[in-house]
Enzyme design. Structure first.
Site, PDB file in Angstrom:
ATOM      1  CG  HIS A 105      26.739   7.577  44.308  1.00  0.00           C
ATOM      2  ND1 HIS A 105      27.399   8.566  43.605  1.00  0.00           N
ATOM      3  CD2 HIS A 105      27.013   6.420  43.661  1.00  0.00           C
ATOM      4  CE1 HIS A 105      28.028   8.023  42.576  1.00  0.00           C
ATOM      5  NE2 HIS A 105      27.827   6.712  42.589  1.00  0.00           N
ATOM      6  CG  HIS A 107      27.005   1.602  44.002  1.00  0.00           C
ATOM      7  ND1 HIS A 107      26.347   1.567  42.793  1.00  0.00           N
ATOM      8  CD2 HIS A 107      27.960   2.556  43.879  1.00  0.00           C
ATOM      9  CE1 HIS A 107      26.896   2.451  41.968  1.00  0.00           C
ATOM     10  NE2 HIS A 107      27.872   3.068  42.598  1.00  0.00           N
TER      11      HIS A 107
HETATM   12  P1  AMP Z   1      29.228   5.412  40.058  1.00  0.00           P
HETATM   13  O1  AMP Z   1      29.351   6.908  39.881  1.00  0.00           O
HETATM   14  O2  AMP Z   1      30.213   4.675  39.199  1.00  0.00           O
HETATM   15  O3  AMP Z   1      29.321   4.977  41.490  1.00  0.00           O
HETATM   16  O4  AMP Z   1      27.819   4.942  39.528  1.00  0.00           O
HETATM   17  C1  AMP Z   1      26.710   5.769  39.349  1.00  0.00           C
HETATM   18  C2  AMP Z   1      25.501   4.897  39.353  1.00  0.00           C
HETATM   19  O5  AMP Z   1      24.376   5.714  39.147  1.00  0.00           O
HETATM   20  C3  AMP Z   1      25.458   3.807  38.271  1.00  0.00           C
HETATM   21  O6  AMP Z   1      25.317   2.544  38.896  1.00  0.00           O
HETATM   22  C4  AMP Z   1      24.245   4.174  37.426  1.00  0.00           C
HETATM   23  O7  AMP Z   1      23.544   3.039  36.998  1.00  0.00           O
HETATM   24  C5  AMP Z   1      23.435   5.013  38.377  1.00  0.00           C
HETATM   25  N1  AMP Z   1      22.567   6.010  37.771  1.00  0.00           N
HETATM   26  C6  AMP Z   1      22.863   6.853  36.759  1.00  0.00           C
HETATM   27  N2  AMP Z   1      21.811   7.654  36.488  1.00  0.00           N
HETATM   28  C7  AMP Z   1      20.837   7.328  37.372  1.00  0.00           C
HETATM   29  C8  AMP Z   1      19.521   7.798  37.616  1.00  0.00           C
HETATM   30  N3  AMP Z   1      18.965   8.789  36.888  1.00  0.00           N
HETATM   31  N4  AMP Z   1      18.797   7.218  38.607  1.00  0.00           N
HETATM   32  C9  AMP Z   1      19.326   6.212  39.339  1.00  0.00           C
HETATM   33  N5  AMP Z   1      20.568   5.718  39.164  1.00  0.00           N
HETATM   34  C10 AMP Z   1      21.318   6.272  38.199  1.00  0.00           C
END
Ligand code: AMP
Length: 143
Positions: A105, A107
């Site tokens: 993913h 951001h």
């Molecule tokens: P990262 O793996 O460090 O790039 O970050 C994962 C991102 O997913 C974080 O910013 C979380 O806030 C976000 N996140 C976790 N669970 C959910 C969810 N159910 N829906 C949307 N975002 C999520």
């Protein structure tokens, strides 16, 4: 050391399958975008390819062009929707980098002059705020 395999039970895989809810702002045949529930700033959006990969390191290169085409669309839309001065685009690979969800993913976070990002592991945003922000982004994507 063997690479860690993709886990189809990760939370974004569940969102992609519609097993848990999300505030979706965009979907096409290969990419989905939805609101981050713990935003580092208002309008923080995640852009996710439908094809399974743990992160950038094991992704099929064919998924990256369509993914970044949508990253650009979403960056333009969040900038417009929130009257932002710019946008930060972030992508993490493996725990050492700060990755916490193991489905590739990207951001996209609207940025404002002089305003710092909130911490990466922050507080859960209210669903009504996420819904309102998602609506603004959807409108900016079509307009
Ligand atoms: P990262 O793996 O460090 O790039 O970050 C994962 C991102 O997913 C974080 O910013 C979380 O806030 C976000 N996140 C976790 N669970 C959910 C969810 N159910 N829906 C949307 N975002 C999520």
């Amino acid at each position: 050391m063997a690479e860690t395999p993709y886990d189809p039970q990760n939370i974004f895989a569940k969102i992609l399958r519609g097993e848990i809810p999300s505030h979706r702002v965009y979907e096409d045949e290969s990419v989905v975008a939805f609101m981050d529930v713990m935003p580092q700033g208002p309008g923080h959006t995640l852009v996710v390819p439908k094809a399974p990969s743990r992160n950038l390191l094991d992704a099929d290169p064919a998924t990256l062009g369509p993914l970044f085409t949508v990253v650009q669309k979403v960056a333009l839309a969040v900038k417009k929707a929130f009257g932002a001065d710019g946008a930060t685009v972030l992508q993490f690979n493996e725990p050492a980098s700060g990755q916490t969800v193991y489905h590739l993913h990207v951001h996209v976070i609207p940025r404002f002059e002089g305003i710092a990002l909130r911490p990466h592991t922050g507080n859960m945003e209210k669903p009504e705020v996420l819904a309102e922000n998602a609506d603004k982004i959807r409108r900016a994507l079509v307009g």
